[in-house]
Enzyme design. Structure first.
Site, PDB file in Angstrom:
ATOM      1  N   SER A 185      -9.624   1.303   3.167  1.00 29.25           N
ATOM      2  CA  SER A 185      -8.835   2.144   2.282  1.00 29.25           C
ATOM      3  C   SER A 185      -7.759   1.377   1.522  1.00 29.25           C
ATOM      4  O   SER A 185      -7.127   1.918   0.607  1.00 29.25           O
ATOM      5  CB  SER A 185      -8.153   3.275   3.078  1.00 29.25           C
TER       6      SER A 185
ATOM      7  N   LYS B 216       0.853  -1.190   0.000  1.00 28.97           N
ATOM      8  CA  LYS B 216       0.000   0.000   0.000  1.00 28.97           C
ATOM      9  C   LYS B 216       0.892   1.245   0.000  1.00 28.97           C
ATOM     10  O   LYS B 216       1.926   1.280   0.675  1.00 28.97           O
ATOM     11  CB  LYS B 216      -0.900  -0.041   1.233  1.00 28.97           C
TER      12      LYS B 216
ATOM     13  N   SER C   7     -10.023  -0.991   7.246  1.00 31.23           N
ATOM     14  CA  SER C   7      -9.386  -0.735   5.952  1.00 31.23           C
ATOM     15  C   SER C   7      -8.656  -1.929   5.343  1.00 31.23           C
ATOM     16  O   SER C   7      -8.242  -1.866   4.194  1.00 31.23           O
ATOM     17  CB  SER C   7      -8.420   0.440   6.060  1.00 31.23           C
TER      18      SER C   7
END
Length: 481
Positions: free
Chosen positions: A164, A82, A188
């Site tokens: 996310s 990420k 997330s």
């Protein structure tokens, strides 16, 4: 499509077998996943950038395997990170923000360095909901000013991709890498895992170092694995856990000694387990067709020997839906991170960031920055009475998990998707998400198993048993396939 000696949905074990037999090489793996990215990233927009050193790293690891042997299960295996996790290489770390579009971290985050030590190849960085979904109060999951909109491979533009860690999940679901690392503050990892028919592990706070990860909250942030199976996720978790002097909370995890999470993968892991279903509040708004899939999954757990206690009630408090703790913790945490970025980067504090976004509102503020502005109004000292009271209220609320589990002698709670993530997050408790099927429209459905702090082994056993008996994951089918 490149021909391979392993299936498209290959597990880490299958990839290692092909590598050990000489049927493929890590360099060929890198090239295979590069081709997957070239083919599917234009559809889902998950990968932000590819590591220019990936091929060279793969060649070095291939030679090391030949001369010295394998380091372990991740030797020569590509992984995506990420884009809020620092890598001290030729890739950016941006949190999806145009304000950090020219930011290169000086060194690896602890998670990244541990992956390199394990022999993993950091293939690239993936898009995310900007600032891990802590800039706006109405930003769609998977959107960022730098990366644009990540789409769900099961229904691009039709189904939410989840956030996310949107790019982490969409990339693994699309087989652009076998595994990825996401981060979670509240839902997330769990949410995009469920939305993409994947396994996601949100570890107990204290297992994984947060050093070098762009922060939101010191009390709730963690990194964790996203994979296509519980075993792959367990292997990935093994690589990233451990004590780090730069993150004092990790000393909590090491008091329990070294653990190999794959030791707890038990096909009988649901036998005799008591699982609670907190229907009130956490299932009230689940659509009827989705609920039918969930109820079928609960019956499948019963068939594997679990006792389902349905319903159970978690005590409700005012802290349940509040995010005050995150608002207060964000400013000092982000300021501490931004003070270390390069001089040429235009932002070195939250105040700078709010101002920069205002000057570039046409690109930076498509969905506003209400959370930034609210956080900037705090003192940034963590000494405010409102913060201290909110933090204590959050901890009291999270005790509801302990209370209901003790009352019914439960081994785990199961929530639809990430709908129970907030209560676990406030207490720093672990959860593992697994696929349980699809809606009539084809949208993936997942459940999150939650337990108390450092009970990952128990969650591993239960989710592995369920997955092995009822393998609900199916890969997405793209137009033309």
């Amino acid at each position: 499509m490149m021909s391979t000696p392993f299936p498209i949905e290959a597990s880490i074990d299958e990839l290692q077998q092909a590598l050990e037999k000489g049927e493929t090489t890590s360099l060929k793996l890198v090239h295979f996943y590069m081709e997957q990215i070239a083919t599917y990233n234009p559809v889902v927009n998950a990968v932000a950038e590819v590591n220019p050193d990936a091929e060279a790293i793969a060649q070095v690891l291939d030679e090391e395997r030949r001369v010295k042997g394998s380091r372990g299960p991740l030797h020569g295996i590509p992984v995506l990170l990420k884009d809020n996790i620092d890598t001290g290489d030729h890739m950016h770390t941006t949190a999806g923000s145009i304000a950090l579009k020219d930011h290169y971290a000086k060194e690896d985050a602890t998670v990244a360095s541990k992956l390199r030590e394990a022999g993993a190849i950091i293939l690239g960085k993936v898009n995310l909901t900007e600032w891990a979904n802590f800039i706006s109060d109405h930003m769609p999951t998977g959107y960022s000013s730098r990366g644009g909109q990540v789409l769900n491979p099961y229904g691009p533009g039709k189904f939410a991709v989840g956030g996310s860690s949107a790019g982490s999940a969409a990339s693994v679901a699309s087989n652009m890498a076998p595994i990825a690392i996401g981060t979670e503050t509240s839902g997330s990892i769990l949410n995009p895992a469920c939305q993409n028919s994947l396994v996601g592990i949100k570890p107990t706070i204290g297992l994984v170092s947060r050093k070098g990860i762009i922060p939101i909250s010191h009390s709730q942030d963690t990194a964790g694995p996203i994979a296509k199976s519980v075993k792959d996720a367990a292997i990935l978790l093994n690589a990233i856990v451990g004590e780090d002097d730069h993150d004092p909370v990790t000393k909590l995890g090491t008091t329990r000694g070294p653990i190999d999470y794959t030791d707890f993968l038990d096909k009988e892991g649901l036998k005799g387990k008591r699982i609670g279903v907190p229907r009130p509040r956490f299932y009230d708004e689940v659509e009827e067709g989705v609920l039918a899939v969930i109820n079928q999954a609960l019956e499948e757990m019963k068939a594997l020997g679990a006792e389902i206690i349905d319903p159970v009630t978690i005590p409700e408090t005012e802290a349940e839906k509040g995010h005050d703790v995150l608002i207060y913790e964000f400013k000092p945490a982000l300021n501490a991170y931004l003070k270390g970025v390069e001089p040429h980067v235009p932002v070195h504090s939250l105040q700078d960031l709010v101002a920069y976004n205002g000057r570039h509102a046409d690109k930076a503020l498509k969905y506003g920055q209400a959370l930034f502005e609210e956080a900037e109004r705090t003192e940034g000292t963590l000494a405010e009475s409102a913060y201290l009271k909110s933090r204590l209220a959050d901890l009291e609320y999270s005790k509801g998990i302990d209370q209901v589990m003790e009352e019914h002698q439960l081994d785990a709670l199961v929530f639809f998707s990430s709908w129970g993530s907030s209560i676990a997050a406030k207490g720093g408790y672990p959860s593992i998400a697994v696929p349980v099927g699809f809606s009539k429209e084809g949208e993936p459905i997942g459940l999150s198993f939650t337990a108390r702090a450092f009970e990952e082994p128990k969650l591993m056993a239960m989710t592995y048993a369920f997955e092995q008996a009822y393998p609900h994951r199916l890969p997405p089918v793209f137009d033309g396939e």
